[in-house]
Scaffold this motif. Structure first.
Motif: not given
Length: 363
Positions: A182, A243, A246, A248-249, A252, A274-276, A281
């Motif tokens: 990731g 990214r 923030d 996300v796919d 997910l 969700l955030r990386w 995650l």
């Protein structure tokens, strides 16, 4: 009833030792999951460092082989490609720093840790790709205006193939592991290595054209490769931009909704965010439970929700679960926050959303 607990421990038997409860929010952290998440984080960083070390060695060996042929042929194009490969190998430095920082524990200032250092490294890599495109374009235009003869074309062609194979191997390796752990920055660095492979192919094609007597082969092919590098630059920049913002796919989010929806005691799934943070995650989840549940029981539902998410959602390290009561009818449990929710990224209170759904069904 909406409550969040301070971190607590429990085993796989799901017996819950409850600490001091604060406010009306549920926050659950499992001791065994924390250990697993730490091990996973360290393993991901170790994988990243391993990729950087191996790819650095491969690119330096490739550049060294090309340098020998540069000395034999005097090819300026090959010299540029060699220097380009050295620069690509050196992009491992900011990524290595980022992975090392990512291993550091969170502090009171950096409460989420140092994982976002990878995104900063990604920016550096995107800048390097942009400079590579600019340099390749400049050299192509310069050679178009002032064509130069190339000696030892056979060896130059071999060097071009060596450069392409070395860079493509490194690109595949970085992209594969980057997606596996990731890391957007590692993926971007892999795309950068791929651009260098294209540059090496330009050397090969230009050598072939020169062998056929076309002096402009080198600059024309160089311009085409510059255009290809710009497309790769676009993809890498978009990856890092998403990214940093923030993103996300959406798949997910859908997967998280399915997981939460199967937890016993969850009547409805509210908002899921969700955030990386680096290559991990983090989640924020709102769920609706029966208003008749005790505080302890609502807390247990939240604990199980986080537990399921951590085990079933790839690369998720932590989840904050907020419980909302379903009823009694006509009661808005978030009335005091009604003037603030619009500022929180468009978040709508679940009690309001549920009233809208009920009114929609009646109409």
């Amino acid at each position: 009833m909406s409550d969040r607990n301070t971190p607590h421990e429990h085993g796989h038997g799901h017996g819950h030792g409850h600490g001091r409860l604060r406010t009306l929010l549920v926050r659950a952290t499992h001791s065994h999951d924390s250990a697993d998440r730490t091990d996973t984080a360290l393993e991901s960083s170790s994988q990243g460092m391993r990729v950087l070390g191996v790819s650095f060695a491969v690119l330096m060996v490739t550049a060294a082989a090309q340098a020998v042929i540069v000395a034999l042929s005097g090819s300026v194009a090959l010299l540029g490609d060699t220097l380009h490969n050295v620069a690509d190998a050196l992009t491992a430095v900011p990524l290595a720093i980022a992975f090392s920082l990512g291993r550091r524990a969170a502090t009171r200032r950096f409460t989420y840790g140092y994982g976002r250092a990878e995104d900063l490294a990604g920016i550096v890599i995107v800048v390097v790709i942009a400079l590579s495109a600019a340099l390749a374009g400049y050299e192509a235009v310069r050679r178009l205006l002032a064509p130069e003869n190339v000696q030892a074309l056979g060896w130059v062609a071999v060097a071009g193939v060596v450069g392409f194979l070395g860079n493509e191997w490194v690109a595949r390796y970085r992209i594969r592991v980057g997606r596996q752990i990731g890391s957007a920055a590692l993926v971007a660095d892999g795309l950068h290595a791929r651009t260098d492979g294209f540059t090496s192919l330009a050397v090969l094609l230009s050598a072939g054209g020169a062998a056929l007597g076309w002096r402009l082969a080198d600059p024309v092919v160089g311009l085409l490769i510059t255009a290809a590098i710009c497309f790769v630059l676009r993809d890498a920049a978009r990856e890092i931009y998403h990214r940093l913002m923030d993103a996300v796919d959406p798949a997910l989010i859908e997967q998280a909704e399915r997981i939460v929806g199967t937890v016993e005691g969850v009547r409805r799934v509210g908002s899921i965010r969700l955030r990386w943070v680096g290559h991990a995650l983090r989640a924020e989840v709102d769920i609706v439970v029966g208003h008749e549940l005790s505080l302890v029981r609502a807390h247990a539902v939240a604990v199980e929700t986080e537990h399921r998410l951590i085990h079933e959602l790839p690369r998720l390290r932590a989840a904050t679960v907020h419980t909302d009561p379903d009823g009694p009818r006509g009661v808005d449990h978030h009335a005091v926050l009604s003037g603030h929710r619009g500022l929180a990224g468009g978040r709508v209170s679940l009690s309001t959303a549920s009233r809208r759904r009920r009114s929609g069904r009646r109409s």
